[in-house]
Design a protein around this motif. Structure first.
Motif, PDB file in Angstrom:
ATOM      1  N   TYR A  30       0.776  -1.349   0.202  1.00 57.43           N
ATOM      2  CA  TYR A  30       0.021   0.008   0.227  1.00 57.43           C
ATOM      3  C   TYR A  30       0.834   1.219  -0.044  1.00 57.43           C
ATOM      4  CZ  TYR A  30      -4.136  -2.696   0.603  1.00 57.43           C
ATOM      5  OH  TYR A  30      -5.115  -3.619   0.652  1.00 57.43           O
ATOM      6  N   ALA A  34      -2.808   5.544   2.562  1.00 54.50           N
ATOM      7  CA  ALA A  34      -3.472   4.601   3.201  1.00 54.50           C
ATOM      8  C   ALA A  34      -3.476   5.090   4.850  1.00 54.50           C
ATOM      9  CB  ALA A  34      -2.950   3.062   3.440  1.00 54.50           C
ATOM     10  N   THR A  35      -4.607   5.037   5.233  1.00 56.05           N
ATOM     11  CA  THR A  35      -4.909   5.745   6.583  1.00 56.05           C
ATOM     12  C   THR A  35      -6.145   4.971   7.508  1.00 56.05           C
ATOM     13  OG1 THR A  35      -6.815   7.414   5.905  1.00 56.05           O
ATOM     14  CG2 THR A  35      -4.506   8.228   6.046  1.00 56.05           C
ATOM     15  N   LEU A  37      -5.358   2.542   9.646  1.00 51.38           N
ATOM     16  CA  LEU A  37      -5.131   1.443   9.251  1.00 51.38           C
ATOM     17  C   LEU A  37      -5.749   0.098  10.258  1.00 51.38           C
ATOM     18  CD1 LEU A  37      -1.151   1.707   8.768  1.00 51.38           C
ATOM     19  CD2 LEU A  37      -3.202   1.644   6.952  1.00 51.38           C
ATOM     20  N   TYR A  40      -9.172  -1.182   9.144  1.00 50.35           N
ATOM     21  CA  TYR A  40      -9.467  -2.074   7.884  1.00 50.35           C
ATOM     22  C   TYR A  40     -10.177  -3.294   8.397  1.00 50.35           C
ATOM     23  CZ  TYR A  40      -7.244   0.592   4.439  1.00 50.35           C
ATOM     24  OH  TYR A  40      -6.794   1.584   3.303  1.00 50.35           O
ATOM     25  N   ASN A  47      -6.047   2.603  -2.189  1.00 47.61           N
ATOM     26  CA  ASN A  47      -4.645   2.999  -1.811  1.00 47.61           C
ATOM     27  C   ASN A  47      -3.587   1.933  -1.745  1.00 47.61           C
ATOM     28  OD1 ASN A  47      -5.144   5.869  -1.031  1.00 47.61           O
ATOM     29  ND2 ASN A  47      -6.295   4.923   0.655  1.00 47.61           N
ATOM     30  N   GLU A  48      -3.840   0.735  -2.602  1.00 49.99           N
ATOM     31  CA  GLU A  48      -2.992  -0.328  -2.950  1.00 49.99           C
ATOM     32  C   GLU A  48      -1.798   0.198  -3.930  1.00 49.99           C
ATOM     33  OE1 GLU A  48      -2.621  -5.068  -3.748  1.00 49.99           O
ATOM     34  OE2 GLU A  48      -4.285  -4.147  -3.992  1.00 49.99           O
ATOM     35  N   TRP A 109      -1.009  -4.823   9.873  1.00 53.16           N
ATOM     36  CA  TRP A 109      -0.271  -3.880   8.941  1.00 53.16           C
ATOM     37  C   TRP A 109       1.269  -3.969   9.361  1.00 53.16           C
ATOM     38  CZ3 TRP A 109      -2.219  -1.279   4.792  1.00 53.16           C
ATOM     39  CH2 TRP A 109      -3.523  -1.325   4.407  1.00 53.16           C
TER      40      TRP A 109
END
Length: 140
Positions: A30, A34-35, A37, A40, A47-48, A109
């Motif tokens: 990502y 990405a925010t 995390l 998710y 955002n990958e 993550w």
């Protein structure tokens, strides 16, 4: 920011929704965009990272090991995941379970600290060592 265990993964683990020895877990890359995390719940393409030699969804992790070291239980995968040849920039990696009760359930993550780039080369993620510093540990 440190590595993050997804909030929804915690109760799923305690409810037995993951068979971490046999389930297929993937790792996807990502961008720094990405925010949230920990929030998710499942793998997402939002955002990958993208680039030559990288396919959405990432790659399967291999050799799932659930074991103990002293009084610490842990989860480990080997070898370290890598893409080659690849041209990509990534800040984070998501490990997710493709076979959990909730398909593609987000687990962890990994935060690289800064953007990491490979240009027509190899992008390798060095996973934490097995034992007390592994991805998932249970102590106490």
């Amino acid at each position: 920011m440190a590595n993050v265990v997804c909030t929804t993964f915690k109760p799923q683990l305690l409810k037995g929704e993951h068979e971490l020895v046999t389930d297929v877990c993937n790792i996807a890359l990502y961008t720094s965009s990405a925010t949230g995390l920990a929030d998710y719940t499942v793998y997402s393409t939002a955002n990958e990272a993208s680039g030559t030699g990288y396919d959405a969804g990432g790659i399967p992790l291999q050799n799932n090991v659930v074991s103990t070291s002293g009084t610490t239980g842990y989860l480990d995968f080997s070898p370290d995941p890598s893409w080659s040849p690849v041209s990509i920039t990534a800040r984070y990696a998501l490990i997710y379970n493709t076979q959990a009760t909730t398909t593609n359930s987000a687990m962890f993550w990994l935060d690289f600290g800064t953007d990491q780039t490979a240009t027509n080369g190899t992008f390798t993620i060095q996973l934490p060592a097995p034992g007390a510093s592994a991805l998932l540990t249970v102590t106490g």
